[in-house]
Design an enzyme around this catalytic site. Structure first.
Site, PDB file in Angstrom:
ATOM      1  CG  ASP A 256     -26.024  14.956   8.323  1.00  0.00           C
ATOM      2  OD1 ASP A 256     -24.860  15.451   8.600  1.00  0.00           O
ATOM      3  OD2 ASP A 256     -26.416  15.184   7.185  1.00  0.00           O
TER       4      ASP A 256
ATOM      5  CB  SER B 260     -25.688  20.572   3.653  1.00  0.00           C
ATOM      6  OG  SER B 260     -26.192  19.462   2.947  1.00  0.00           O
TER       7      SER B 260
HETATM    8  N1  ARG Z   1     -26.161  17.432   0.933  1.00  0.00           N
HETATM    9  C1  ARG Z   1     -26.505  18.571   0.363  1.00  0.00           C
HETATM   10  C2  ARG Z   1     -25.624  19.774   0.897  1.00  0.00           C
HETATM   11  O1  ARG Z   1     -24.490  19.537   1.434  1.00  0.00           O
HETATM   12  C3  ARG Z   1     -28.073  18.937   0.676  1.00  0.00           C
HETATM   13  C4  ARG Z   1     -28.597  18.410  -0.348  1.00  0.00           C
HETATM   14  C5  ARG Z   1     -30.339  18.413  -0.318  1.00  0.00           C
HETATM   15  N2  ARG Z   1     -30.676  17.945  -1.294  1.00  0.00           N
HETATM   16  C6  ARG Z   1     -32.049  17.718  -1.351  1.00  0.00           C
HETATM   17  N3  ARG Z   1     -32.477  17.451  -2.689  1.00  0.00           N
HETATM   18  N4  ARG Z   1     -32.733  18.409  -0.708  1.00  0.00           N
HETATM   19  O2  ARG Z   1     -25.761  20.989   0.757  1.00  0.00           O
END
Ligand code: ARG
Length: 499
Positions: free
Chosen positions: A148, A260
């Site tokens: 990713d 993210s």
């Molecule tokens: N996919 C999420 C984003 O786009 C990040 C999530 C991270 N989650 C976690 N429990 N650390 O912001």
């Protein structure tokens, strides 16, 4: 074209949050704006759950990814959808899921994204940089969320901000070893349950999970809290790292929606490296770790996109040898000359015939020292071994020669598992040695107190050995196998004995 922003969508508790957070092409802008607008009313800003405020000057390389259209209409706070890290004057590294539409696989056009260089998204004027290209890792899989990672190329170089160097396969694996401290930062949600986002980014101090808890299902305890690991169906350590933190009063620290793509940073000072990128999790700040893209596994992609600068190796490696039966294992130590090696080659020369035997090894992110093993040698013959390292840009000079003599002693066994080390007892499960040139005459467990005092020894029976009535202190234990040609000891294991 329009986008749904991660911040606006971050309402649910989807298992693979990564999927919901992708910036999606506008076609699907259905209900999102309603949820968002409402949720954001009165919100102060986005962040890490249970994080801290940064110290002045902290993490200067942290950037906010902004939706270019929303930035114009509503400003940086509303436009922020992901984080990123400046790794050179012209590159920002982020998560692939931030810039790929998970339904169509389309990559966001570079002109739709701005890079925000600011701590405070509500600052009166936010400095932004335009993006000229977006490249996604060729192995990125939006279902599995493997690899990713994506690189944004900036239209103009940024010369006044110190970038962060991505972790390379040659950096000390201690940076990502189980229990290592790391820092995550971003403008993501402050709580899993509320859509509350910060103006100024938050930082979280996290601990890296062991690989067994990140794809092996094992539990891991931090600060008195037991975390469930992810099983093999969920996480894959080849391209992921798991991490979570616990505050002094036992609150879980985690990244969350909106973080993210943002950096997970390990090491201190000059050894500070970008080790991970916020990727996915289950909910936020529950007893499961957050999952991060493992940057050290992405060196080739980062080099090919100029997000990591590599040069031809200019310094020879230093080597040492592990003597094996009819073989020599060559362990490489590489000085940091700015190169990222892609192979490790060694030659052993037979002194009488002049015949040369070769081996080639690959980088290993899980080991301190890469190695390769030269096989089909003769026991009790002294060989001269030299080595070099290479990448696509060139090959280093040859190392100084080291001599080694393969022996027919047993291969070293190993302590596979410590079964018990309390009740003044050490019980271990052993991997036995191979006999090599002569039958093994004895296999023993030998443990010596590290603060001095006599070693205790006991025979290994089957694949078990037990020592009782030890002192409550630390012992260094090895398995020793002996044949007519000599003995071979396993790597030592430090075991703490309690009452
Ligand atoms: N996919 C999420 C984003 O786009 C990040 C999530 C991270 N989650 C976690 N429990 N650390 O912001």
């Amino acid at each position: 074209m329009g986008y749904r922003l991660a911040r606006r969508l971050a309402l649910g508790t989807a298992t693979f949050v990564a999927a919901t957070l992708t910036i999606s092409a506008l076609g699907s802008a259905v209900a999102a704006p309603v949820a968002t607008g409402a949720a954001r009313l009165g919100a102060s800003t986005p962040r890490i759950v249970n994080g801290d405020d940064p110290a002045p000057g902290d993490l200067p390389f942290l950037v906010a990814l902004l939706d270019a259209y929303d930035f114009e209409d509503e400003g940086a706070f509303q436009a922020q959808f992901c984080g990123g890290a400046l790794t050179t004057s012209t590159t920002v590294v982020t998560a692939a899921h931030c810039v790929v539409d998970d339904e169509t696989g389309a990559v966001t056009p570079p002109e739709d994204v701005l890079v925000g260089f600011t701590r405070n998204l509500k600052a009166p004027s936010v400095r932004t940089g335009r993006v000229s290209a977006i490249q996604v890792h060729p192995s990125y899989d939006s279902e599995e969320v493997t690899f990713d990672i994506a690189v944004l190329t900036l239209a103009e170089p940024v010369l006044d901000i110190t970038p962060i160097l991505p972790m390379r396969p040659t950096d000390a694996p201690a940076l990502t070893a189980a229990g290592a401290l790391a820092t995550v930062a971003g403008w993501g949600k402050l709580s899993a349950t509320k859509d509350n986002f910060p103006d100024i980014f938050k930082v979280g101090r996290l601990r890296i999970f062991p690989n067994e808890s990140c794809g092996g299902g094992a539990k891991f305890i931090i600060g008195g809290i037991t975390f469930d690991g992810f099983g093999s169906g969920a996480a894959a350590v080849e391209s992921m790292l798991c991490a979570a933190g616990v505050t002094a009063n036992q609150k879980i620290i985690d990244s969350c929606q909106g973080d993210s793509g943002g950096p997970l940073v390990g090491g201190e000072g000059a050894a500070m490296r970008l080790i991970g990128l916020v990727s996915w999790g289950e909910d936020c700040a529950i007893t499961k770790p957050g999952v991060y893209a493992r940057v050290a596994a992405m060196a080739d992609f980062l080099i090919s996109t100029n997000a990591l600068v590599s040069v031809a190796p200019i310094l020879a490696p230093t080597i040492d040898l592990t003597v094996l039966n009819t073989a020599l294992r060559v362990n490489f130590k590489v000085a940091d000359d700015g190169s990222v090696p892609s192979s490790y080659t060694a030659n052993a020369t037979d002194p009488t015939t002049g015949q040369v035997f070769t081996c080639t090894g690959q980088p290993r992110v899980d080991l301190q020292y890469p190695f390769c093993t030269i096989t089909q040698l003769m026991n009790n013959t002294s060989y001269s071994v030299t080595a070099s390292i290479s990448n696509s840009l060139g090959t280093s000079p040859m190392s100084t020669a080291v001599t080694g003599t393969p022996l027919g002693v047993p291969t070293p066994g190993a302590i596979r598992k410590v079964w018990s080390s309390y009740d003044r007892t050490i019980a271990v499960v052993v991997r036995r040695s191979f006999a090599n040139d002569a039958p093994i005459t004895s296999t023993t467990l030998s443990c010596a107190p590290i603060n001095g005092g006599p070693a205790r020894t006991t025979p290994v029976r089957g694949d078990w050995a037990i020592l009782k009535k030890l002192r409550p202190t630390y012992y260094s234990c090895v398995i020793i196998a002996t044949n007519a040609l000599g003995s071979a000891a396993s790597a030592p294991k430090l075991i703490r004995v309690t009452r």
